[in-house]
Design a protein around this motif. Sequence first.
Motif, short mmCIF file in Angstrom:
data_model
loop_
_atom_site.label_atom_id
_atom_site.label_comp_id
_atom_site.label_asym_id
_atom_site.label_seq_id
_atom_site.Cartn_x
_atom_site.Cartn_y
_atom_site.Cartn_z
N LEU A 153 21.27 24.33 28.57
CA LEU A 153 21.60 23.26 29.50
C LEU A 153 23.07 23.38 29.87
O LEU A 153 23.93 23.46 29.00
N CYS A 180 26.29 22.68 33.24
CA CYS A 180 26.72 22.05 34.50
C CYS A 180 27.49 23.08 35.31
O CYS A 180 28.33 23.81 34.76
N ASP A 181 27.26 23.12 36.62
CA ASP A 181 28.02 24.01 37.49
C ASP A 181 29.25 23.28 38.02
O ASP A 181 29.58 22.18 37.59
N THR A 202 26.36 19.60 38.78
CA THR A 202 24.90 19.56 38.83
C THR A 202 24.34 20.16 37.54
O THR A 202 24.73 21.26 37.14
N SER A 230 21.84 22.04 35.29
CA SER A 230 20.82 23.08 35.43
C SER A 230 20.33 23.48 34.05
O SER A 230 21.05 23.34 33.05
N THR A 231 19.12 24.00 33.99
CA THR A 231 18.54 24.43 32.71
C THR A 231 17.90 25.79 32.86
O THR A 231 17.41 26.16 33.93
N VAL A 232 17.92 26.53 31.78
CA VAL A 232 17.17 27.78 31.67
C VAL A 232 16.27 27.62 30.45
O VAL A 232 16.75 27.60 29.31
N ALA A 285 14.48 32.08 36.32
CA ALA A 285 15.68 31.28 36.07
C ALA A 285 16.76 32.10 35.37
O ALA A 285 17.95 31.97 35.67
N LYS A 331 18.39 34.56 37.82
CA LYS A 331 19.29 33.85 38.74
C LYS A 331 20.61 33.53 38.06
O LYS A 331 21.70 33.68 38.66
N LEU A 332 20.55 33.08 36.80
CA LEU A 332 21.77 32.77 36.06
C LEU A 332 22.62 34.01 35.88
O LEU A 332 23.85 33.97 36.09
N ASP A 392 24.24 34.92 39.18
CA ASP A 392 25.29 33.98 39.59
C ASP A 392 26.60 34.23 38.85
O ASP A 392 27.69 34.21 39.45
#
Length: 308
Positions: free
Chosen positions: A168, A170-171, A175, A177-179, A245, A248-249, A252
């Motif tokens: 868990l 935060c960006d 926001t 986000s979770t993986v 997910a 994507k992480l 990013d």
Amino acid sequence: MESVCLKCGDVGFIEAIVFCNKCEACALHRYCLDGPVIFTDEVLWFCEDCEPEQISQKTKPASLANNALQTRRKLKHCVKRLKERNQQHKKKINEKPKNGKVNSGMHNIGHEQETETKNECEPVPSIAPNTNVVPKSIQVTSTDDLIPLEVHVDAQPIVEPMWRGNLLFCDKSKTISTVNGLLAHLSSLASPKVLEEADLFPEVLSADLLPRSSVWPNSFKKEGPTDKSIALYFFPVNERSSISAFDKLVGDIIRTEEAIRVVTENAVLLIFPSTLLPIQHQRFQSKHYLWGVFKKKQPSLETNDAVC
């Protein structure tokens, strides 16, 4: 038709499929074989129907079994040494001086050890989310700012994951986000301190994304990290949503040059993308992944910035 692994019953990663060297009909994933995962070398494997014949002809290779045995012995040795060290430490504490006289040398040594432990591993406050047991200290004797690893051979992930859970974070826009469905595999070169700290992970790790330059260890600034710097490997479970997910992480943090920071029980876990490693260690099963190191907790780091 797609080949299905005999052990897990799934197609999984096609690149990791190996076939029986005798009948060439039965298939198994490289990561489903007993022993450590072999990434690039040829794997000699025989299914149950072909294995007895190969044994009778004395042609079955023993390298895979030897590698698996060596890895298990190393892990058991780490655990055993950690227990012996803790027992010796408790024994020194419980020893009482004879005739009421205190040995000044032993007193000074005990005082130095106590001071060192307090400075390097401060307990996590009760509001910190990344804990599930009563805090306990880890003694760190390295002069560097990273918890050291034992270096003997090339590093590789232990087949059985040490931890399964969710991440868990935060960006920049706050926001959440979770993986979900994340696996942490212990490196074959990890020290007992890493083994002990990873065993304390809760099911959900709360983290924050930070500029890589702000958390980059000093020891990496000269020559950069290698496979021997890895304490933990991070991969997704074999589910479409988790893989998507996770990919994507990874993409990013590579693009934004960020790092993941997790405040653990007695240290700080820093997670980086595999693109920062030497080129031969940048991919696992043809894909980029995440790897982590433990850093000594600073006294000023009292809470987890990931809590929005």
